[in-house]
Design an enzyme around this catalytic site. Structure first.
Site, mmCIF file in Angstrom:
data_model
loop_
_atom_site.group_PDB
_atom_site.id
_atom_site.type_symbol
_atom_site.label_atom_id
_atom_site.label_comp_id
_atom_site.label_asym_id
_atom_site.label_seq_id
_atom_site.Cartn_x
_atom_site.Cartn_y
_atom_site.Cartn_z
ATOM 1 C CE LYS A 80 -3.890 1.995 2.633
ATOM 2 N NZ LYS A 80 -4.738 1.846 3.855
ATOM 3 C CB SER B 223 -8.254 3.572 3.011
ATOM 4 O OG SER B 223 -7.333 2.932 3.889
ATOM 5 C CB SER C 7 -8.452 0.771 5.874
ATOM 6 O OG SER C 7 -9.170 1.975 5.884
#
Lengths: 82, 503
Positions: free
Chosen positions: B94, B169, B193
């Site tokens: 990420k 997210s 997330s």
């Protein structure tokens, strides 16, 4: 942070909606309950008192948008400074 | 080549170690798969196995030698070690994790082009175990969002239905694993997330106990809640990656690690284990298809010998309210560092200081980030502090106490991961509160700091047509990850739901 007039109008409505929901917790009776700021019980931790490699100045400055002679350049805090 | 991509991380690592497959071929196959990204899952991809650009300071120079864990400031580029439990395995990261010399944006225009001078500990532990950085994945800006529509670099598409969101997210990481663009990925979970996008994309997502893995080098959103964890196709891979990444880190004083480490799970039944179902679940807003999968999974737990017990989590319903005070409050403080001085975007540099700050932040941050900074600043302002922030912290205590009480009777708490299946792009972006409600089932565990995993439970048909994955969440007491992974592994085997799409 600056918001333009259109942003202020949109955000005022959105924040009112969110705060309207959040307001439900204001009516809970939580007198005497300890607040939780952190879930892990922590004590102050000190690093071993031994020399270590710090970030070299040229590396610290590498990502800066406007470095100047080995330093971070910041605009004058006063308007019409020049 | 398709065969190589079908292997789980544990299988591939074992075959590479045994010399049955070539690490170079395996890595090249994944780089080719990642290069075919049509989901906007990646913001940066490795071109070569080294996946490194020597330009760590913008002048094309190599970093000086570092000193291992003693200092982050030196050469600690995420270069893969030659051997280790993940030797030759590429992993998507990420874009909230700093990676020395590799662009890191956190999904924000304010960090476009930024190359961090050091590497996050979690990433460094993966590469020290032999893993390669396959790419950096798209995400909601500063991890604020539940649909990945808040990225400055465009939304990620759900591999099951490209008209729908992957969740957020960590949407890019979830879509990459589900869409066959990475064998595993790293994400972060502040209020759901990791778990929510894993649910919406039909894969495994694990949020470990707060403190299990170092947060050093994770760009901070809400420091008392942020925790990183893996996205994988199966539970064994989640255990493998957690085992590599967990541990106390001198660079993160809040890190604790997991005593005894993590072993690959092997349980095949759930005999003697008690699973708590919150009685409040009955009144919660949950899609019919999601509820049906939940109930079928509960029945499967009983078939495996597990016992279902009703428990109470009376304050969990206030989790969203408490979370959307605490997380924005912490974010409003953490994001003060993006001011156009030390890194990232600078606007109006020729004007005065205040003008520069205001223009830089107004043009660098997207609408959701601005909304949360406003919300957090308001909640922390004098006159409202006790009513909002203080009260939210007390709710947090009550939620944690609810879990403590439940775990006196049961081993795990189970819920659906998300109230709905993946929704259509744009469906909720006009109503922030409706978007926040996606986190209804995941936020309580975050506030309590306990570990929770989402595994694929089955499928529900949205609009009577499209088959979409439904996640099943299992939460455990703090640092009971091994037990959690064993149970999830046994249930996964019985459910037989394949992670990832056929695409």
């Amino acid at each position: 942070m600056r918001l333009d007039d259109a942003e202020v109008e949109t955000m005022a409505g959105e924040l009112s909606g969110i705060l309207g929901h959040v307001d439900r917790i204001r009516s809970l009776d939580l007198e005497g309950v300890e607040p939780t700021s952190h879930v892990v019980h922590l004590e102050n931790v000190l690093r071993a008192d031994a020399p270590w490699q710090s970030m070299p100045p040229q590396v610290a400055l590498a990502g800066a948008p406007e470095p100047f002679e080995g330093a971070f350049r910041v605009p004058s805090p006063q308007a019409d400074a020049d | 080549m398709a065969d190589l991509l079908d292997l789980t991380v544990a299988e591939a690592a074992a075959k590479i170690a045994a010399g049955e497959i070539s690490a170079d071929e395996y890595g090249a196959a994944w780089r080719a798969a990642a290069a075919a990204d049509e989901l906007n899952a990646y913001l940066w991809r490795a071109e070569h196995s080294e996946s490194l650009e020597p330009d760590w300071n913008g002048d094309g120079e190599s970093a000086p030698a570092g000193e291992g864990d003693a200092t982050p400031y030196g050469s600690n580029a995420p270069a893969p070690a030659a051997s280790g439990p993940l030797a030759g395995v590429p992993i998507a990261i990420k874009d909230i994790f700093t990676t020395q010399g590799i662009p890191t944006t956190a999904g924000s225009r304010i960090l476009e082009g930024y190359r961090p001078p050091y590497t996050a500990t979690a990433v460094r532990k993966l590469t020290a175990a032999g893993a390669h950085v396959l790419g950096k994945t798209n995400m909601d800006e500063f991890a604020m969002g539940s649909s990945n529509e808040n990225s400055a670099f465009g939304p990620v598409l759900n591999p099951w239905d490209r008209g729908r969101v992957p969740g957020g997210s960590s949407g890019g990481s979830a879509a990459a694993v589900a869409g066959g663009l990475a064998p595993a990925a790293l994400g972060t979970d502040t209020g759901g997330s990791i778990r929510q996008p894993a649910s919406l994309c039909g894969i495994v997502g694990l949020k470990p106990t707060y403190g299990a893995i170092s947060r050093f080098g994770m760009i901070a959103f809400a420091s008392s809640l942020d925790q990183c964890g893996p996205f994988t196709r199966d539970v064994a891979d989640a255990a493998l990656l957690l085992g590599v990444m967990q541990g106390k880190d001198p660079l993160d004083s809040t890190s604790v690690g997991i005593e005894g480490g993590i072993e690959l799970p092997s349980a095949e039944d759930l005999k003697g284990l008690k699973f708590g179902v919150p009685r409040e679940l009955g009144e919660s807003a949950v899609d019919a298809g999601v509820r049906a999968v939940f109930e079928a999974t509960v029945a499967k737990i009983e078939e495996l010998g597990g016992q279902i017990v009703e428990i109470g989590l009376p304050h969990a319903e206030h989790g969203i309210s408490a979370y959307y005070v605490i997380a924005p409050a912490e974010a409003s403080s953490n994001l003060a560092r993006f001011d156009g001085v030390r890194y990232g975007l600078r606007e109006a540099g020729d004007e005065d200081l205040i003008e520069m700050y205001e223009r830089t932040r107004s043009e660098g941050f997207g609408p959701e980030v601005k909304r949360r900074i406003m919300l957090g600043t308001y909640a922390l302002s004098s006159g409202y502090y006790d009513a909002y922030y203080g009260q939210a912290q007390k709710v947090r205590t009550k939620i944690a106490q609810d879990f403590d009480a439940a775990f006196e009777d049961v081993d795990f708490v189970i819920t659906p991961t998300s109230p709905s299946v993946a929704f259509e792009l744009g469906a909720k972006s006009g109503d922030p509160l409706e978007m926040y409600m996606n986190d209804f089932f995941t936020v309580p565990m975050s506030l309590a700091g306990i570990p929770a995993i989402s595994i694929p439970g089955g499928f529900a048909a949205a609009d009577g047509a499209t088959k979409l994955p439904v996640g099943f969440q299992i939460a455990a007491p703090a640092f009971a990850e091994q037990k959690l992974l064993e149970a999830a592994h046994a249930l996964e085997g019985a459910l037989g739901v394949e992670g990832g799409t056929d695409a």
